[in-house]
Write a protein that holds these residues in place. Structure first.
Motif, PDB file in Angstrom:
ATOM      1  N   SER A  19       2.613   1.617  -3.465  1.00 42.81           N
ATOM      2  CA  SER A  19       1.624   1.971  -4.486  1.00 42.81           C
ATOM      3  C   SER A  19       1.191   3.424  -4.350  1.00 42.81           C
ATOM      4  O   SER A  19       0.954   4.119  -5.350  1.00 42.81           O
ATOM      5  N   THR A  20       1.079   3.897  -3.132  1.00 42.17           N
ATOM      6  CA  THR A  20       0.753   5.315  -2.900  1.00 42.17           C
ATOM      7  C   THR A  20       1.900   6.196  -3.394  1.00 42.17           C
ATOM      8  O   THR A  20       1.677   7.226  -4.046  1.00 42.17           O
ATOM      9  N   MET A  21       3.089   5.806  -3.086  1.00 39.77           N
ATOM     10  CA  MET A  21       4.289   6.524  -3.540  1.00 39.77           C
ATOM     11  C   MET A  21       4.316   6.622  -5.066  1.00 39.77           C
ATOM     12  O   MET A  21       4.715   7.642  -5.647  1.00 39.77           O
ATOM     13  N   ASN A  22       3.858   5.568  -5.736  1.00 41.24           N
ATOM     14  CA  ASN A  22       3.873   5.511  -7.194  1.00 41.24           C
ATOM     15  C   ASN A  22       3.014   6.598  -7.837  1.00 41.24           C
ATOM     16  O   ASN A  22       3.253   6.994  -8.978  1.00 41.24           O
ATOM     17  N   LEU A  23       2.021   7.090  -7.119  1.00 43.50           N
ATOM     18  CA  LEU A  23       1.153   8.141  -7.648  1.00 43.50           C
ATOM     19  C   LEU A  23       1.936   9.414  -7.956  1.00 43.50           C
ATOM     20  O   LEU A  23       1.523  10.225  -8.788  1.00 43.50           O
ATOM     21  N   PHE A  34       3.815  -4.336  -6.378  1.00 40.75           N
ATOM     22  CA  PHE A  34       3.772  -2.995  -6.963  1.00 40.75           C
ATOM     23  C   PHE A  34       4.403  -3.061  -8.340  1.00 40.75           C
ATOM     24  O   PHE A  34       5.087  -4.039  -8.681  1.00 40.75           O
ATOM     25  N   ALA A  40       0.838  -1.211   0.000  1.00 36.97           N
ATOM     26  CA  ALA A  40       0.000   0.000   0.000  1.00 36.97           C
ATOM     27  C   ALA A  40       0.869   1.255   0.000  1.00 36.97           C
ATOM     28  O   ALA A  40       0.584   2.221  -0.723  1.00 36.97           O
ATOM     29  N   MET A  41       1.945   1.232   0.783  1.00 35.11           N
ATOM     30  CA  MET A  41       2.830   2.402   0.863  1.00 35.11           C
ATOM     31  C   MET A  41       3.535   2.652  -0.466  1.00 35.11           C
ATOM     32  O   MET A  41       3.587   3.801  -0.945  1.00 35.11           O
TER      33      MET A  41
END
Length: 383
Positions: free
Chosen positions: A23-27, A114, A20-21
């Motif tokens: 994937s959020t960073m990937n934004l 990810f 989750a962390m």
């Protein structure tokens, strides 16, 4: 990471929160269309098929403008690579998210899930499976649950491998490319001069016959730190008496094994577990001895005798699981002395014939895998 890998509840928490962390960073990450990220065995080594592909790319003008980056657990131990990063920190995951291509023989994701916005995932894998894997694997009660593979391409050496890997790792068959393994290309056409050079580095006299003993690991044999251990039932003195001084045994423990059998301190046994290039050991060897390792498939390309030492076959098959019985494919023994006598009195031509039959059955593609892999990646990049 070893502790996380072997404990289901902790692994699940790590996977869920970590994924989750990232994937959020990937934004917020901008892709780099000229960045290719490599690793081998998750970051442990600079070798195997990713190394073969990397070294080919370095000399390919089509990739002159690309940044070819390696990820290692200990970058300082790899001076041969200029552009490198350390695994498992912020910069590692940032680089992975930016990369246009991932090239690995295991996984870039470090136990998480990810992928970068424009990342092409190329996986050579690291051997044809004899032991059950993925969702086929017999897990212990505390083992983490299996998660399906998500690579865009997976290499294979045979239809047998595609069949087993597609089912076990839940990979659509159309994602497989039967190019062979790039790491094995150099096993063909090995010169006498090359063999002599390797043996000289290992300080092996020309008059010696070389046995490479390369057992796999038993992941159910763990110490207090959750690290794999290995103890093999070989009577070293008896082997010496049966084989004599004309043989030398190279002992190669699997990289997963932290502690293994202590070898006798004499010139007939040499611990090469930390030797950096397994292919060179296969080139130097006259005979291979293993148990349930995928090294059998690779070594068969050399057309030299191979023997099994399946001393714990029933236990291994019960606890880990195997796709076929190696005892029915090759000569070998389950008792140390019997194996030594078998090697000492072998019919060389008969054993070579068995090796070739094994190769013909399980290794259909070999010899040009590196070039085919690079051509395929270049095609995806429109080069």
């Amino acid at each position: 990471m070893e502790y996380i890998k072997h404990h289901a509840m902790i692994n699940e928490m790590f996977y869920t929160i970590g994924s989750a962390m990232i994937s959020t960073m990937n934004l917020f990450v901008k892709p780099d269309d000229h960045l290719i990220l490599f690793n081998s065995f998750g970051g442990k080594k600079y070798d195997d098929s990713p190394k073969a592909i990397y070294e080919f790319m370095k000399n390919d003008s089509r990739f002159a403008e690309y940044r070819l980056v390696w990820a290692f657990h200990e970058p300082e131990k790899h001076p041969e690579v200029i552009d490198k990063i350390k695994t498992d920190n912020f910069n590692y995951f940032l680089t992975a998210l930016k990369a246009r291509v991932w090239i690995t023989n295991s996984s870039i994701q470090r136990g998480l899930h990810f992928c970068g916005k424009h990342t092409y995932r190329f996986n050579s894998w690291h051997g044809t499976p004899m032991k059950q894997m993925g969702r086929d694997k017999k897990n212990t009660e505390n083992a983490p649950r299996y998660r399906a593979n998500s690579d865009d391409v997976m290499l294979a050496q045979s239809k047998y491998e595609i069949e087993k890997m597609s089912e076990a790792r839940q990979i659509p068959r159309e994602r497989f490319k039967m190019f062979g393994l790039p790491r094995n290309d150099e096993l063909l056409g090995v010169t006498k001069e090359k063999v002599r050079m390797i043996r000289n580095m290992l300080e092996i006299p020309d008059c010696k016959k070389v046995i490479l003993y390369a057992p796999t690991f038993r992941e159910y044999m763990l110490d207090d730190l959750s690290q794999c251990t290995l103890s093999v039932p070989i009577d070293f003195q008896s082997w010496h008496e049966i084989l004599g001084d004309q043989f030398i045994v190279l002992f190669r423990a699997h990289y997963e094994v932290a502690k293994h059998t202590e070898l006798p301190k004499d010139g007939n046994w040499l611990d090469v577990s930390t030797y950096p290039h397994l292919n060179e050991l296969m080139m130097a060897a006259d005979i291979l001895v293993s148990d349930y390792s995928s090294i059998f498939f690779d070594y068969s390309i050399t057309e030299k005798p191979m023997f099994h030492f399946a001393y714990d076959y029933d236990e291994y098959n019960r606890k880990r699981g195997l796709y076929f019985d190696i005892r029915k494919e090759l000569s070998g023994a389950c008792v140390s002395d019997e194996l030594a006598r078998l090697i000492a009195t072998m019919d060389f031509e008969n054993e070579v014939a068995k090796c070739k039959a094994f190769r013909d059955k399980y290794v259909e593609a070999y010899g040009t895998a590196t070039q085919q892999s690079v051509e395929w990646i270049a095609k995806q990049l429109n080069l």
